[in-house]
Design a protein around this motif. Sequence first.
Motif, PDB file in Angstrom:
ATOM      1  N   LEU A  42       0.857  -1.185   0.000  1.00  0.00           N
ATOM      2  CA  LEU A  42       0.000   0.000   0.000  1.00  0.00           C
ATOM      3  C   LEU A  42       0.896   1.239   0.000  1.00  0.00           C
ATOM      4  CD1 LEU A  42      -2.707  -1.125   2.593  1.00  0.00           C
ATOM      5  CD2 LEU A  42      -2.717  -1.374   0.087  1.00  0.00           C
ATOM      6  N   ILE A  43       0.856   1.986  -1.096  1.00  0.00           N
ATOM      7  CA  ILE A  43       1.753   3.128  -1.314  1.00  0.00           C
ATOM      8  C   ILE A  43       0.908   4.351  -1.662  1.00  0.00           C
ATOM      9  CG2 ILE A  43       3.649   4.031  -2.724  1.00  0.00           C
ATOM     10  CD1 ILE A  43       4.434   1.102  -3.300  1.00  0.00           C
ATOM     11  N   PRO A  44       1.131   5.496  -1.007  1.00  0.00           N
ATOM     12  CA  PRO A  44       0.373   6.693  -1.357  1.00  0.00           C
ATOM     13  C   PRO A  44       0.639   7.106  -2.810  1.00  0.00           C
ATOM     14  CG  PRO A  44       1.558   6.988   0.721  1.00  0.00           C
ATOM     15  CD  PRO A  44       2.080   5.736   0.093  1.00  0.00           C
ATOM     16  N   ARG A  45      -0.415   7.284  -3.565  1.00  0.00           N
ATOM     17  CA  ARG A  45      -0.255   7.637  -4.975  1.00  0.00           C
ATOM     18  C   ARG A  45       0.545   8.933  -5.149  1.00  0.00           C
ATOM     19  NH1 ARG A  45      -2.615   6.203  -9.660  1.00  0.00           N
ATOM     20  NH2 ARG A  45      -4.217   4.966  -8.590  1.00  0.00           N
ATOM     21  N   ALA A  46       0.268   9.924  -4.303  1.00  0.00           N
ATOM     22  CA  ALA A  46       0.955  11.214  -4.447  1.00  0.00           C
ATOM     23  C   ALA A  46       2.464  11.066  -4.306  1.00  0.00           C
ATOM     24  CB  ALA A  46       0.421  12.211  -3.418  1.00  0.00           C
ATOM     25  N   ASP A  47       2.906  10.176  -3.430  1.00  0.00           N
ATOM     26  CA  ASP A  47       4.343   9.953  -3.274  1.00  0.00           C
ATOM     27  C   ASP A  47       4.907   9.155  -4.436  1.00  0.00           C
ATOM     28  OD1 ASP A  47       4.693  11.400  -0.985  1.00  0.00           O
ATOM     29  OD2 ASP A  47       5.321   9.716   0.266  1.00  0.00           O
ATOM     30  N   GLN A  48       4.140   8.199  -4.930  1.00  0.00           N
ATOM     31  CA  GLN A  48       4.624   7.433  -6.083  1.00  0.00           C
ATOM     32  C   GLN A  48       4.886   8.366  -7.259  1.00  0.00           C
ATOM     33  OE1 GLN A  48       2.701   6.562  -9.161  1.00  0.00           O
ATOM     34  NE2 GLN A  48       4.619   5.679  -9.914  1.00  0.00           N
ATOM     35  N   ILE A  81      10.718   1.034  -4.856  1.00  0.00           N
ATOM     36  CA  ILE A  81       9.322   1.268  -5.253  1.00  0.00           C
ATOM     37  C   ILE A  81       9.006   0.638  -6.610  1.00  0.00           C
ATOM     38  CG2 ILE A  81       7.577   3.008  -5.776  1.00  0.00           C
ATOM     39  CD1 ILE A  81       8.302   2.805  -2.814  1.00  0.00           C
ATOM     40  N   ALA A  82       9.775   0.969  -7.621  1.00  0.00           N
ATOM     41  CA  ALA A  82       9.486   0.449  -8.963  1.00  0.00           C
ATOM     42  C   ALA A  82       9.370  -1.080  -8.995  1.00  0.00           C
ATOM     43  CB  ALA A  82      10.545   0.934  -9.956  1.00  0.00           C
ATOM     44  N   PRO A  83      10.234  -1.830  -8.269  1.00  0.00           N
ATOM     45  CA  PRO A  83      10.137  -3.292  -8.363  1.00  0.00           C
ATOM     46  C   PRO A  83       8.878  -3.898  -7.736  1.00  0.00           C
ATOM     47  CG  PRO A  83      12.347  -2.619  -7.655  1.00  0.00           C
ATOM     48  CD  PRO A  83      11.462  -1.418  -7.552  1.00  0.00           C
ATOM     49  N   VAL A  84       8.123  -3.130  -6.930  1.00  0.00           N
ATOM     50  CA  VAL A  84       6.927  -3.699  -6.289  1.00  0.00           C
ATOM     51  C   VAL A  84       5.631  -3.130  -6.859  1.00  0.00           C
ATOM     52  CG1 VAL A  84       8.196  -4.113  -4.150  1.00  0.00           C
ATOM     53  CG2 VAL A  84       6.829  -2.027  -4.358  1.00  0.00           C
ATOM     54  N   LEU A  85       5.714  -2.276  -7.874  1.00  0.00           N
ATOM     55  CA  LEU A  85       4.501  -1.635  -8.374  1.00  0.00           C
ATOM     56  C   LEU A  85       3.487  -2.644  -8.905  1.00  0.00           C
ATOM     57  CD1 LEU A  85       5.781   1.623 -10.112  1.00  0.00           C
ATOM     58  CD2 LEU A  85       4.565   1.385  -7.939  1.00  0.00           C
ATOM     59  N   GLY A  86       3.956  -3.765  -9.406  1.00  0.00           N
ATOM     60  CA  GLY A  86       3.027  -4.796  -9.880  1.00  0.00           C
ATOM     61  C   GLY A  86       2.234  -5.448  -8.767  1.00  0.00           C
ATOM     62  N   LYS A  87       2.676  -5.256  -7.531  1.00  0.00           N
ATOM     63  CA  LYS A  87       1.990  -5.824  -6.368  1.00  0.00           C
ATOM     64  C   LYS A  87       1.386  -4.730  -5.496  1.00  0.00           C
ATOM     65  CE  LYS A  87       4.040  -9.271  -4.403  1.00  0.00           C
ATOM     66  NZ  LYS A  87       3.117 -10.297  -4.945  1.00  0.00           N
ATOM     67  N   ALA A  88       1.352  -3.489  -6.001  1.00  0.00           N
ATOM     68  CA  ALA A  88       0.979  -2.336  -5.182  1.00  0.00           C
ATOM     69  C   ALA A  88      -0.438  -1.858  -5.451  1.00  0.00           C
ATOM     70  CB  ALA A  88       1.956  -1.195  -5.423  1.00  0.00           C
TER      71      ALA A  88
END
Length: 283
Positions: free
Chosen positions: A141-147, A165-172
């Motif tokens: 769970l990652i805040p969109r604004a920070d991504q 961050i980039a390596p986990v975006l498929g699971k985020a």
Amino acid sequence: MTTLQLGDVELTKVVEFAGELMPARTIVPDSPPELWQDNESWLAPNHWNPAADTYRAAVQTWLLRSEGKTVLIDTGVGNDRERPQIPVFDHLSTDFLDRLGIDPADVDIVINTHVHYDHVGWNTRLAGGEWTPTFPNATYLIPRADQVFFAEAEWPRSLIYADSIAPVLGKAVLWEGKYRVDANLTLESAPGHTPGSSIVRLASGSDRAVFVGDLLHSPVQILQPQHNSCFDEDPHQAAAIRRSVLEHAADHRELVIPAHFADQSVAEVRRDGDRFAITGWAA
């Protein structure tokens, strides 16, 4: 490790690093010296070394058991990372995963309160020369604004995005505003420290707590919440959010759990005029 039971939720604190990091008024630049000196009796030695005037902090993860699931709040610095701006954490090598005491495959949810190097590091680990998700079965769970903000960051901030961050975006799940994790846990946006900075509220039975991330770096910011840390992207917004969160905690008897308080890390807070006071620390 420290373990607490709040309602039906079990909380375990897992420390990756604890020690003195920088001068006290580097971390909270506009805090007056007397604010620290007048509170030396309880700030020292857990939060401040008065002899050297240095700030003491921890980098830590909270492991929660809630509704049969395993939830991590923030994932620390991580091993093997290039962090030239923070030499003490450059190519760190610790046994943090062993300290967690669980199989990484058993983690169900990873919450990053915001995208800073000391909150997202163990999102990934180095395997075969590539950064891969440390918790392969978890939803991140990652805040969109920070991504969005950190995807466009320049070096060295770009390092954080690339390895954590980039390596986990498929699971985020990139969330905004408010996000219900389960019946006990809710994420709420609290921008200022970063554009997507957030808090986690816990409500179970009659117990209440709020994980405030980096809204607070030192207890002196509870006493006088107008003082920002040196890392706040929007100081005016950060100070306003800090006060609002502390008001809610005091009025609703929420325990306050900052990301970086060392040793004593779960505070009971009440109003003290237009400021706040710490009435105790949870055992």
